[in-house]
Design a protein around this motif. Structure first.
Motif, PDB file in Angstrom:
ATOM      1  N   ARG A 146       0.814  -1.211   0.000  1.00 48.17           N
ATOM      2  CA  ARG A 146       0.000   0.000   0.000  1.00 48.17           C
ATOM      3  C   ARG A 146       0.855   1.272   0.000  1.00 48.17           C
ATOM      4  NH1 ARG A 146      -5.089  -1.376  -1.677  1.00 48.17           N
ATOM      5  NH2 ARG A 146      -5.445  -3.526  -0.984  1.00 48.17           N
ATOM      6  N   THR A 147       1.936   1.222  -0.751  1.00 52.79           N
ATOM      7  CA  THR A 147       2.804   2.400  -0.825  1.00 52.79           C
ATOM      8  C   THR A 147       2.109   3.563  -1.530  1.00 52.79           C
ATOM      9  OG1 THR A 147       3.806   1.437  -2.805  1.00 52.79           O
ATOM     10  CG2 THR A 147       4.976   1.109  -0.720  1.00 52.79           C
ATOM     11  N   ALA A 148       1.293   3.291  -2.540  1.00 50.06           N
ATOM     12  CA  ALA A 148       0.620   4.384  -3.260  1.00 50.06           C
ATOM     13  C   ALA A 148      -0.306   5.157  -2.335  1.00 50.06           C
ATOM     14  CB  ALA A 148      -0.155   3.825  -4.454  1.00 50.06           C
ATOM     15  N   GLU A 149      -1.031   4.431  -1.483  1.00 50.03           N
ATOM     16  CA  GLU A 149      -1.958   5.086  -0.569  1.00 50.03           C
ATOM     17  C   GLU A 149      -1.205   5.930   0.473  1.00 50.03           C
ATOM     18  OE1 GLU A 149      -4.116   1.549  -2.254  1.00 50.03           O
ATOM     19  OE2 GLU A 149      -2.083   1.976  -1.555  1.00 50.03           O
ATOM     20  N   HIS A 150      -0.132   5.378   1.022  1.00 48.89           N
ATOM     21  CA  HIS A 150       0.620   6.129   2.022  1.00 48.89           C
ATOM     22  C   HIS A 150       1.366   7.303   1.384  1.00 48.89           C
ATOM     23  CE1 HIS A 150       0.219   2.373   4.615  1.00 48.89           C
ATOM     24  NE2 HIS A 150      -0.430   3.330   5.228  1.00 48.89           N
ATOM     25  N   ARG A 151       1.786   7.126   0.144  1.00 47.67           N
ATOM     26  CA  ARG A 151       2.380   8.249  -0.579  1.00 47.67           C
ATOM     27  C   ARG A 151       1.375   9.401  -0.687  1.00 47.67           C
ATOM     28  NH1 ARG A 151       5.868   8.683  -5.594  1.00 47.67           N
ATOM     29  NH2 ARG A 151       6.325   6.494  -5.178  1.00 47.67           N
ATOM     30  N   GLN A 152       0.139   9.061  -1.040  1.00 43.89           N
ATOM     31  CA  GLN A 152      -0.887  10.084  -1.202  1.00 43.89           C
ATOM     32  C   GLN A 152      -1.161  10.800   0.109  1.00 43.89           C
ATOM     33  OE1 GLN A 152      -4.455   8.827  -3.261  1.00 43.89           O
ATOM     34  NE2 GLN A 152      -5.667  10.509  -2.410  1.00 43.89           N
ATOM     35  N   VAL A 153      -1.243  10.053   1.190  1.00 46.12           N
ATOM     36  CA  VAL A 153      -1.519  10.658   2.491  1.00 46.12           C
ATOM     37  C   VAL A 153      -0.431  11.653   2.876  1.00 46.12           C
ATOM     38  CG1 VAL A 153      -1.680  10.207   4.975  1.00 46.12           C
ATOM     39  CG2 VAL A 153      -2.923   8.754   3.360  1.00 46.12           C
ATOM     40  N   LEU A 154       0.815  11.231   2.793  1.00 47.35           N
ATOM     41  CA  LEU A 154       1.907  12.104   3.236  1.00 47.35           C
ATOM     42  C   LEU A 154       2.053  13.328   2.342  1.00 47.35           C
ATOM     43  CD1 LEU A 154       4.645   9.557   4.390  1.00 47.35           C
ATOM     44  CD2 LEU A 154       3.048  10.869   5.775  1.00 47.35           C
ATOM     45  N   HIS A 155       1.923  13.132   1.030  1.00 43.30           N
ATOM     46  CA  HIS A 155       2.029  14.276   0.126  1.00 43.30           C
ATOM     47  C   HIS A 155       0.855  15.238   0.321  1.00 43.30           C
ATOM     48  CE1 HIS A 155       5.542  13.554  -2.520  1.00 43.30           C
ATOM     49  NE2 HIS A 155       5.380  12.305  -2.127  1.00 43.30           N
ATOM     50  N   SER A 156      -0.343  14.693   0.574  1.00 43.05           N
ATOM     51  CA  SER A 156      -1.497  15.549   0.824  1.00 43.05           C
ATOM     52  C   SER A 156      -1.277  16.415   2.054  1.00 43.05           C
ATOM     53  CB  SER A 156      -2.760  14.704   1.003  1.00 43.05           C
ATOM     54  OG  SER A 156      -3.118  14.056  -0.192  1.00 43.05           O
ATOM     55  N   MET A 157      -0.732  15.820   3.101  1.00 46.46           N
ATOM     56  CA  MET A 157      -0.539  16.573   4.334  1.00 46.46           C
ATOM     57  C   MET A 157       0.614  17.560   4.209  1.00 46.46           C
ATOM     58  SD  MET A 157      -1.483  13.901   7.383  1.00 46.46           S
ATOM     59  CE  MET A 157      -0.076  12.824   7.075  1.00 46.46           C
ATOM     60  N   ALA A 158       1.577  17.266   3.359  1.00 50.53           N
ATOM     61  CA  ALA A 158       2.655  18.220   3.141  1.00 50.53           C
ATOM     62  C   ALA A 158       2.145  19.461   2.412  1.00 50.53           C
ATOM     63  CB  ALA A 158       3.779  17.570   2.339  1.00 50.53           C
ATOM     64  N   GLU A 159       1.118  19.288   1.567  1.00 56.71           N
ATOM     65  CA  GLU A 159       0.571  20.407   0.794  1.00 56.71           C
ATOM     66  C   GLU A 159      -0.484  21.186   1.572  1.00 56.71           C
ATOM     67  OE1 GLU A 159       1.801  21.454  -2.045  1.00 56.71           O
ATOM     68  OE2 GLU A 159       3.264  19.834  -1.896  1.00 56.71           O
ATOM     69  N   ASP A 160      -1.415  20.457   2.193  1.00 57.99           N
ATOM     70  CA  ASP A 160      -2.471  21.075   3.003  1.00 57.99           C
ATOM     71  C   ASP A 160      -3.002  19.988   3.943  1.00 57.99           C
ATOM     72  OD1 ASP A 160      -4.293  19.575   1.305  1.00 57.99           O
ATOM     73  OD2 ASP A 160      -4.286  21.263  -0.098  1.00 57.99           O
ATOM     74  N   SER A 161      -4.291  19.727   3.960  1.00 57.44           N
ATOM     75  CA  SER A 161      -4.904  18.575   4.654  1.00 57.44           C
ATOM     76  C   SER A 161      -4.662  18.535   6.154  1.00 57.44           C
ATOM     77  CB  SER A 161      -4.426  17.249   4.027  1.00 57.44           C
ATOM     78  OG  SER A 161      -4.734  17.204   2.654  1.00 57.44           O
ATOM     79  N   VAL A 162      -4.188  19.603   6.741  1.00 54.73           N
ATOM     80  CA  VAL A 162      -3.899  19.642   8.176  1.00 54.73           C
ATOM     81  C   VAL A 162      -4.745  20.748   8.813  1.00 54.73           C
ATOM     82  CG1 VAL A 162      -2.092  19.960   9.918  1.00 54.73           C
ATOM     83  CG2 VAL A 162      -1.550  18.817   7.749  1.00 54.73           C
ATOM     84  N   PRO A 163      -5.378  20.480   9.937  1.00 55.02           N
ATOM     85  CA  PRO A 163      -5.373  19.276  10.776  1.00 55.02           C
ATOM     86  C   PRO A 163      -6.048  18.078  10.081  1.00 55.02           C
ATOM     87  CG  PRO A 163      -6.117  21.192  12.031  1.00 55.02           C
ATOM     88  CD  PRO A 163      -6.132  21.587  10.588  1.00 55.02           C
ATOM     89  N   ALA A 164      -5.546  16.896  10.411  1.00 58.19           N
ATOM     90  CA  ALA A 164      -6.036  15.671   9.793  1.00 58.19           C
ATOM     91  C   ALA A 164      -6.441  14.663  10.858  1.00 58.19           C
ATOM     92  CB  ALA A 164      -4.959  15.056   8.900  1.00 58.19           C
ATOM     93  N   LEU A 165      -7.444  13.854  10.502  1.00 58.17           N
ATOM     94  CA  LEU A 165      -7.848  12.723  11.335  1.00 58.17           C
ATOM     95  C   LEU A 165      -7.747  11.471  10.484  1.00 58.17           C
ATOM     96  CD1 LEU A 165     -10.766  12.386  13.818  1.00 58.17           C
ATOM     97  CD2 LEU A 165     -10.472  10.650  12.072  1.00 58.17           C
ATOM     98  N   MET A 166      -7.117  10.429  11.008  1.00 63.49           N
ATOM     99  CA  MET A 166      -7.000   9.145  10.314  1.00 63.49           C
ATOM    100  C   MET A 166      -7.794   8.097  11.079  1.00 63.49           C
ATOM    101  SD  MET A 166      -2.953   8.961   9.350  1.00 63.49           S
ATOM    102  CE  MET A 166      -2.096  10.368   8.635  1.00 63.49           C
TER     103      MET A 166
END
Length: 265
Positions: free
Chosen positions: A135-155
């Protein structure tokens, strides 16, 4: 302004295993800021007061790691105004369907055959390893999303223990949080008020007998050996966290620095 340490943990009626991940220490002496990263079980059964509390957090994005079968069973997340919901299944819809049917419906002999003699724990370890590798693609998306915006985040996932636990751990590794602190946070899912409730189809006492619960416990426990298996997989396949993040997830030092700016005090 950085949110201060909450005085008490919120008592949510329909959401289990909720917590702020703030306060965890990094290897270079910083800490994860409060009010930036949260984790929980699913939000499908959130009450009106639960939803009001969640809305007060100022969330940008909710990452839901449940698959279609989970969502069909539990329902969709409650909708919060102005919050983006991103569904990234970390297991396939049919993953373990027959197995989980057995967990809910199986008699003691069936449970002994599929869960006894360490089989349940081995299954959990295998699942953690598979999520890291596949599931590297999914975790890549999560981390890149949070680096750009997406914060605060809930998982969250269903119980907020396994899929969400791995994703939170990966995020914390990227932030440079001490590994012992990551494991300690993961193990907080074992607290009585946080644990996922085991559901069996039969309501008789035998359906929840001590032996049945002992056989099921590895599936519903947060065990350090599970998360350590994920860490071991990172080391074995990529040679360490830095290579995993950069080669496996495309998280460059520049992206990591943006993450640290968003999440650390």
């Amino acid at each position: 302004m950085t949110q201060q340490v909450p005085s008490t943990e919120p008592e949510l009626a329909g959401v289990r295993n909720f917590r702020d991940v703030g306060g965890l220490p990094t290897v270079d002496g910083r800490r994860v800021a409060y009010g930036r990263l949260f984790r929980s079980g699913h939000l499908a059964h959130a009450t009106e007061s639960d939803a009001a509390f969640l809305a007060s957090l100022g969330l940008h994005t909710i990452f839901d790691f449940r698959n279609a079968a989970d969502q069909k069973l539990e329902g969709p997340d409650v909708e919060l105004p102005g919050v983006r919901n991103v569904n990234l299944p970390l297991t396939d819809p049919a993953h373990g369907a027959e197995f989980w049917t057995m967990v809910r419906d199986g008699d003691i002999d069936q449970l002994r055959s599929i869960l006894g003699d360490g089989k349940a724990a081995d299954r959990m370890i295998g699942s953690y390893r598979a999520i890291i590798q596949e599931r590297t693609a999914e975790h890549r998306q999560v981390l890149h999303s949070m680096a750009e915006d997406s914060v605060p985040a809930l998982m969250h996932c269903a119980a907020g223990k396994d899929r969400a636990g791995i994703s939170i751990a990966i995020t914390l590794l990227a932030l440079g949080v001490e590994r012992e602190a990551i494991v300690a946070d993961y193990l907080e899912s074992n607290a009585t008020h946080r644990r996922y409730k085991v559901h069996r189809s039969k309501s008789s006492a035998s359906a929840y007998s001590p032996e049945v619960m002992d056989l099921l416990s590895p599936l519903f426990d947060a065990r350090a050996e599970y998360l350590e298996a994920a860490f071991d997989t990172i080391d074995e396949k990529w040679g360490g966290v830095d290579a995993y993040l950069e080669q496996g997830l495309g998280v460059t030092p520049e992206v990591r620095e943006r993450l640290r700016e968003r999440f650390l005090d």
